[in-house]
Scaffold this motif. Structure first.
Motif, mmCIF file in Angstrom:
data_model
loop_
_atom_site.group_PDB
_atom_site.id
_atom_site.type_symbol
_atom_site.label_atom_id
_atom_site.label_comp_id
_atom_site.label_asym_id
_atom_site.label_seq_id
_atom_site.Cartn_x
_atom_site.Cartn_y
_atom_site.Cartn_z
ATOM 1 N N PHE A 60 56.049 44.905 86.779
ATOM 2 C CA PHE A 60 57.125 44.735 87.752
ATOM 3 C C PHE A 60 58.075 43.616 87.325
ATOM 4 N N THR A 80 55.134 36.434 89.884
ATOM 5 C CA THR A 80 54.729 37.599 90.658
ATOM 6 C C THR A 80 53.213 37.653 90.736
ATOM 7 N N LEU A 100 52.914 43.318 96.043
ATOM 8 C CA LEU A 100 53.608 42.426 95.124
ATOM 9 C C LEU A 100 54.226 41.275 95.903
ATOM 10 N N LYS A 122 60.670 47.540 91.739
ATOM 11 C CA LYS A 122 59.420 48.072 92.310
ATOM 12 C C LYS A 122 59.357 49.580 92.143
ATOM 13 N N SER A 128 53.974 50.867 88.867
ATOM 14 C CA SER A 128 54.181 51.315 90.251
ATOM 15 C C SER A 128 54.135 52.828 90.319
ATOM 16 N N LEU A 137 56.301 44.884 98.868
ATOM 17 C CA LEU A 137 56.941 43.821 98.110
ATOM 18 C C LEU A 137 57.349 42.708 99.064
ATOM 19 N N ALA A 139 59.430 39.505 98.526
ATOM 20 C CA ALA A 139 60.277 38.812 97.558
ATOM 21 C C ALA A 139 60.989 37.653 98.238
#
Length: 143
Positions: A60, A80, A100, A122, A128, A137, A139
């Motif tokens: 990723f 990550t 993630l 992603k 993935s 995710l 982020a």
């Protein structure tokens, strides 16, 4: 283009009393121990889920680096983590999710643009695509 990479496992014994060793083509892991206790009881050693997590996080992050470059940006730093969930279900265990969590410092990128590029990474990360699990995710743009 087609690239093949390999990992291998050796196992001796039964499920609970057996012992295994994991190796990778690159040598990053060479006969590294794993077993029932390291997978289910927190004993030192590796397990498939943490290896999937490391692969997902690495893939990723590289995918996002590519996407950032296409957008004219370069990350100062990206970290990550992928938490892979193994759950007991009717009929056995299943890997049901990979979450993630990304923390990144990228100059000149606003939050909306960051979220858009992270979501694209992603979706397009080869791992993935392989997992086909419920991949979430989280982020956060730092800085």
């Amino acid at each position: 283009m087609k690239i093949n990479r390999s990992g291998s496992a050796v196992w001796s014994g039964g499920l609970k009393d057996g012992k295994g060793a994991i190796s990778t083509q690159s040598g990053a892991l060479s006969a590294y121990p794993y077993g029932f206790a390291s997978r289910f009881e927190g004993v030192p050693g590796s397990n498939p889920e943490e290896l999937i997590g490391a692969a997902h996080a690495a893939c990723f992050t590289m995918a996002l680096s590519l996407i950032l470059g296409e957008a004219g940006r370069t990350a100062e730093k990206m970290e990550t983590t992928a938490v892979v969930t193994l759950e007991q279900q009717e009929g056995g265990f299943a890997v049901t999710a990979s979450k993630l969590t990304l923390r990144a410092k990228i100059a000149g990128l606003d939050e909306a643009g960051f979220q858009e590029l992270a979501a694209k990474a992603k979706a397009h990360c080869p791992v993935s695509k392989l997992l086909r699990a419920d991949i979430s995710l989280d982020a956060e743009l730092l800085g």
